[in-house]
Design a protein around this motif. Structure first.
Motif: not given
Ligand code: DAH
Length: 342
Positions: A152, A172-173, A175, A178, A199, A213, A215, A255-256, A288-289, A311-312
């Motif tokens: 990122q 940058t996300h 996430s 979380q 970004r 995004q 999340e 993170f997953v 995701a994960g 997931f995001g």
């Molecule tokens: N944060 C990641 C991105 O911006 C996307 C993402 C991937 C979010 C996996 C998640 C995850 O919560 O489990 O590209």
């Protein structure tokens, strides 16, 4: 002839001085400047004058004509046009359409997504766009030296903290929400966060430096990939308003664990293969994960007792697929012909 013009001038000026409304102006204008008016007659008579006199008289007549015209324009400005005359309404004119405003397509899409997740019992959360290095990276199992930071392109803020470190970034996300959510609500937890992220990207038809995004995060005592698959299928089917299939393959996000790339059956061709899905029948939709134990720990949640999925994905991307938009830059272009279609 000269005398005649003199008299004419006197006459016009006195008539102009006596004008009381727009209808008088019209009359005077017609009488002196009209095709069959007094001045037109003078110009006609010029032809029969001896050469010597002609030039001087023509000049004088032109002067008078200009003077009258100027005066009439001035008076028209003063009295307004007939259309605007007190109480005169031309009922035959077409009406003026009043345009109503509406929500931006991205706002509409966010509301659609929020409705879908509210119906599944998720909370809607927000997080800061100016974020600490800790919540954006560190707490998500991305330490300073981790190569995943390169995934990122971050906008770092040019301001040091007390320890002399640069620790603020534009998130940058989404996430970043979380661990904040875990700290605030603990487990069990179901939440989605929608919002703007940043970004340092080169901009083209599929990349923006500022975009949105969504999340998702669900934590409970027995969460598995089956729950993730169920929720994502519900989200896509609800959003695209048709039954869709999903499939998952391994992917890497710090993170997953396991991390996944999730694909959806193409909503344009229903999986038959088209230009949108590059003839594969599938489109890549999100990352995701299952939430990494280190992330749960950072959020104060015992990973031996709870598991979760996350997931995001990009909201513009979801919208582009829904409406067949081929350039992400349109969203912020301010182009009304684009926006008015929604
Ligand atoms: N944060 C990641 C991105 O911006 C996307 C993402 C991937 C979010 C996996 C998640 C995850 O919560 O489990 O590209």
């Amino acid at each position: 002839m000269k005398n005649k013009l003199q008299n004419l001038k006197q006459e016009v000026l006195s008539q102009l001085a006596g004008i009381a409304d727009i209808f008088d102006i019209e009359k005077v204008e017609k009488k002196y400047l009209g095709k069959k008016g007094e001045l037109a007659a003078v110009f006609k008579e010029l032809k029969s004058l001896p050469e010597k006199e002609k030039k001087a008289v023509a000049q004088q007549a032109q002067q008078l004509r200009d003077e009258v015209m100027d005066k009439i324009v001035e008076l028209k400005n003063k009295f307004g046009s007939i259309d605007e005359k007190d109480g005169f309404i031309d009922v035959t004119l077409p009406g003026v359409k009043i345009e109503g405003g509406h929500l931006h397509p991205l706002t509409q899409v966010q509301r659609d997504l929020e409705r879908i997740f509210l119906s599944m019992g998720f909370k809607i959360l927000e997080g800061p766009e100016l974020e600490s290095d800790y919540y954006n990276f560190e707490a998500l199992n991305i330490p300073k030296t981790h190569p995943a930071r390169d995934m990122q392109d971050t906008f770092f803020i040019d301001q040091k903290n007390k320890a002399g470190e640069y620790d603020l970034v534009m998130r940058t996300h989404t996430s970043n929400v979380q661990v904040r959510a875990m700290e605030k609500y603990g487990a069990p937890l179901r939440a989605v966060a929608l919002g703007k992220i940043y970004r340092n990207e080169n901009i083209d038809a599929s990349h923006e430096h500022t975009f949105y995004q969504i999340e998702g995060l669900m934590i409970d005592e027995r969460i598995s990939l089956a729950n993730l698959a169920g929720v994502l299928k519900e989200m896509f089917s609800g959003f695209y308003q048709k039954e869709v299939n999903i499939r998952m393959r391994p992917g890497y996000f710090p993170f997953v664990e396991p991390g996944l790339e999730v694909e959806m059956s193409c909503v344009f061709c229903n999986g038959r293969g088209c230009s949108v899905c590059k003839k594969t029948g599938w489109v890549e939709m999100l990352g995701a994960g299952l939430v990494h134990p280190n992330v749960l720990r950072a959020g104060g949640i015992d990973p031996d007792k709870f598991q979760g999925f996350a997931f995001g994905t990009g909201i513009e991307r979801l919208a582009m697929l829904k409406y067949g938009i081929d350039d992400i830059r349109l969203f912020n272009s301010g182009d009304m012909s684009f926006l008015n279609q929604f």
